[in-house]
Design a protein around this motif. Structure first.
Motif, PDB file in Angstrom:
ATOM      1  N   ALA A  95       0.832  -1.211   0.000  1.00  8.67           N
ATOM      2  CA  ALA A  95       0.000   0.000   0.000  1.00  8.67           C
ATOM      3  C   ALA A  95       0.867   1.262   0.000  1.00  8.67           C
ATOM      4  O   ALA A  95       0.464   2.296  -0.518  1.00  8.67           O
ATOM      5  CB  ALA A  95      -0.935   0.010   1.209  1.00  8.67           C
ATOM      6  N   ASP A  96       2.058   1.166   0.585  1.00  9.51           N
ATOM      7  CA  ASP A  96       2.983   2.303   0.597  1.00  9.51           C
ATOM      8  C   ASP A  96       4.162   1.953  -0.303  1.00  9.51           C
ATOM      9  O   ASP A  96       5.279   1.703   0.146  1.00  9.51           O
ATOM     10  CB  ASP A  96       3.439   2.623   2.017  1.00  9.51           C
ATOM     11  CG  ASP A  96       4.116   3.983   2.116  1.00  9.51           C
ATOM     12  OD1 ASP A  96       4.569   4.512   1.077  1.00  9.51           O
ATOM     13  OD2 ASP A  96       4.200   4.505   3.247  1.00  9.51           O
ATOM     14  N   ARG A  97       3.872   1.919  -1.585  1.00  3.18           N
ATOM     15  CA  ARG A  97       4.848   1.505  -2.596  1.00  3.18           C
ATOM     16  C   ARG A  97       6.139   2.316  -2.506  1.00  3.18           C
ATOM     17  O   ARG A  97       7.229   1.760  -2.642  1.00  3.18           O
ATOM     18  CB  ARG A  97       4.196   1.655  -3.972  1.00  3.18           C
ATOM     19  CG  ARG A  97       5.042   1.198  -5.115  1.00  3.18           C
ATOM     20  CD  ARG A  97       4.297   1.364  -6.450  1.00  3.18           C
ATOM     21  NE  ARG A  97       5.129   0.987  -7.543  1.00  3.18           N
ATOM     22  CZ  ARG A  97       5.267  -0.251  -7.995  1.00  3.18           C
ATOM     23  NH1 ARG A  97       4.586  -1.219  -7.433  1.00  3.18           N
ATOM     24  NH2 ARG A  97       6.064  -0.516  -9.003  1.00  3.18           N
ATOM     25  N   ASP A  98       6.026   3.624  -2.293  1.00  2.09           N
ATOM     26  CA  ASP A  98       7.229   4.451  -2.206  1.00  2.09           C
ATOM     27  C   ASP A  98       8.116   4.017  -1.046  1.00  2.09           C
ATOM     28  O   ASP A  98       9.335   3.939  -1.186  1.00  2.09           O
ATOM     29  CB  ASP A  98       6.869   5.930  -2.063  1.00  2.09           C
ATOM     30  CG  ASP A  98       6.386   6.552  -3.363  1.00  2.09           C
ATOM     31  OD1 ASP A  98       6.641   5.982  -4.440  1.00  2.09           O
ATOM     32  OD2 ASP A  98       5.731   7.611  -3.294  1.00  2.09           O
ATOM     33  N   LEU A 110       9.151 -12.845   2.713  1.00  5.32           N
ATOM     34  CA  LEU A 110       8.330 -11.674   2.403  1.00  5.32           C
ATOM     35  C   LEU A 110       9.114 -10.638   1.600  1.00  5.32           C
ATOM     36  O   LEU A 110       8.541  -9.964   0.738  1.00  5.32           O
ATOM     37  CB  LEU A 110       7.754 -11.052   3.673  1.00  5.32           C
ATOM     38  CG  LEU A 110       6.631 -11.841   4.333  1.00  5.32           C
ATOM     39  CD1 LEU A 110       6.134 -11.117   5.585  1.00  5.32           C
ATOM     40  CD2 LEU A 110       5.476 -12.108   3.388  1.00  5.32           C
ATOM     41  N   ASP A 111      10.409 -10.512   1.871  1.00  4.22           N
ATOM     42  CA  ASP A 111      11.230  -9.600   1.055  1.00  4.22           C
ATOM     43  C   ASP A 111      11.179 -10.015  -0.408  1.00  4.22           C
ATOM     44  O   ASP A 111      11.007  -9.175  -1.297  1.00  4.22           O
ATOM     45  CB  ASP A 111      12.685  -9.595   1.536  1.00  4.22           C
ATOM     46  CG  ASP A 111      12.915  -8.756   2.773  1.00  4.22           C
ATOM     47  OD1 ASP A 111      11.989  -8.044   3.204  1.00  4.22           O
ATOM     48  OD2 ASP A 111      14.039  -8.818   3.315  1.00  4.22           O
ATOM     49  N   GLY A 112      11.332 -11.303  -0.673  1.00  2.00           N
ATOM     50  CA  GLY A 112      11.281 -11.786  -2.051  1.00  2.00           C
ATOM     51  C   GLY A 112       9.914 -11.604  -2.676  1.00  2.00           C
ATOM     52  O   GLY A 112       9.796 -11.169  -3.828  1.00  2.00           O
ATOM     53  N   LEU A 113       8.880 -11.930  -1.919  1.00  2.00           N
ATOM     54  CA  LEU A 113       7.512 -11.777  -2.420  1.00  2.00           C
ATOM     55  C   LEU A 113       7.213 -10.308  -2.703  1.00  2.00           C
ATOM     56  O   LEU A 113       6.634  -9.962  -3.740  1.00  2.00           O
ATOM     57  CB  LEU A 113       6.517 -12.345  -1.408  1.00  2.00           C
ATOM     58  CG  LEU A 113       5.035 -12.238  -1.749  1.00  2.00           C
ATOM     59  CD1 LEU A 113       4.723 -12.926  -3.078  1.00  2.00           C
ATOM     60  CD2 LEU A 113       4.199 -12.845  -0.616  1.00  2.00           C
ATOM     61  N   LEU A 114       7.636  -9.436  -1.818  1.00  2.00           N
ATOM     62  CA  LEU A 114       7.410  -8.009  -1.995  1.00  2.00           C
ATOM     63  C   LEU A 114       8.169  -7.476  -3.212  1.00  2.00           C
ATOM     64  O   LEU A 114       7.598  -6.746  -4.033  1.00  2.00           O
ATOM     65  CB  LEU A 114       7.825  -7.246  -0.736  1.00  2.00           C
ATOM     66  CG  LEU A 114       7.629  -5.746  -0.758  1.00  2.00           C
ATOM     67  CD1 LEU A 114       6.153  -5.399  -0.936  1.00  2.00           C
ATOM     68  CD2 LEU A 114       8.170  -5.129   0.505  1.00  2.00           C
ATOM     69  N   LEU A 152       6.402  -5.718  -6.462  1.00  2.00           N
ATOM     70  CA  LEU A 152       6.683  -4.317  -6.785  1.00  2.00           C
ATOM     71  C   LEU A 152       7.417  -4.125  -8.102  1.00  2.00           C
ATOM     72  O   LEU A 152       7.461  -3.018  -8.630  1.00  2.00           O
ATOM     73  CB  LEU A 152       7.504  -3.672  -5.664  1.00  2.00           C
ATOM     74  CG  LEU A 152       6.808  -3.512  -4.325  1.00  2.00           C
ATOM     75  CD1 LEU A 152       7.805  -3.025  -3.281  1.00  2.00           C
ATOM     76  CD2 LEU A 152       5.620  -2.578  -4.422  1.00  2.00           C
ATOM     77  N   THR A 153       8.011  -5.193  -8.609  1.00  2.00           N
ATOM     78  CA  THR A 153       8.829  -5.030  -9.810  1.00  2.00           C
ATOM     79  C   THR A 153       8.265  -5.869 -10.959  1.00  2.00           C
ATOM     80  O   THR A 153       7.270  -5.503 -11.542  1.00  2.00           O
ATOM     81  CB  THR A 153      10.301  -5.383  -9.513  1.00  2.00           C
ATOM     82  OG1 THR A 153      10.373  -6.734  -9.034  1.00  2.00           O
ATOM     83  CG2 THR A 153      10.898  -4.441  -8.483  1.00  2.00           C
TER      84      THR A 153
END
Length: 188
Positions: free
Chosen positions: A97-100, A156-160, A164-165
């Motif tokens: 939700a806070d992509r930035d 979660l880092d990998g999933l995120l 996002l990319t």
């Protein structure tokens, strides 16, 4: 110029956006001032160095990503794997939700490979976050230990990053993935 909290927050949010959109090389006082819509020189009055900008970014991201107490309370009231899965989904939702903020964190991780001061600040920030997650999990009586929480962070880092990319699977459901992670890491 009077230093006030609102202006510092405005500049910190602008720094997060600049880092997210332009990367580390674009993170300049001038770019922060322009993004915040303030006179040139304002950011340098609030942040005396690049390290101070990084510290402000990390502080602001922490504030922006804080869990809603109403979302966290059910975990403490009904500990179990499904509750832990719901907590992981909440983390994922806050970050997407806070992509930035999420992209800025990835940019800082890349910058940390080149700048020892960024590595030091980010390492300390991440370790504090890990310990807060471990403490929460223990206090809430959730069925995970420190090693499990570390695995959740890795996953979660990998999933995120994927979300996002450039997703490996356009049809993947991140909520289902977070739930599966909880079940598999905890052996159920």
């Amino acid at each position: 110029m009077a230093r006030n909290t609102e202006r510092r927050t405005l500049l910190s949010d602008a720094a997060v956006r600049v880092l997210s959109h332009q990367g580390s090389r674009g993170l300049t006082y001038r770019a922060i001032d322009a993004e915040a819509g303030v006179p040139t020189g304002t950011a340098s009055n609030y942040f005396g160095s690049r390290d101070a900008i990084i510290a402000a970014i990390l502080t602001r991201i922490s504030e922006r990503l804080q869990p809603d107490p109403d979302a966290v309370q059910p975990a403490a009231d009904a500990p179990g794997i499904e509750t832990l899965a719901a907590y992981l989904r909440d983390i994922l939702h806050r970050l997407t939700a806070d992509r930035d903020a999420a992209l800025a964190l990835f940019e800082l991780r890349l910058d940390a490979t080149r700048r020892p001061s960024v590595a030091e600040a980010l390492s300390m920030w991440r370790r504090e976050g890990l310990m807060a997650d471990v403490d929460f999990t223990e206090t809430a009586g959730l069925p995970a230990d420190r090693a499990d929480i570390v695995l959740f962070h890795y996953a979660l880092d990998g999933l995120l990053l994927d979300q996002l990319t450039v997703p490996i699977d356009d049809d993947a459901d991140p909520d289902a993935a977070a739930t599966t992670l909880a079940r598999r890491i905890l052996g159920h």
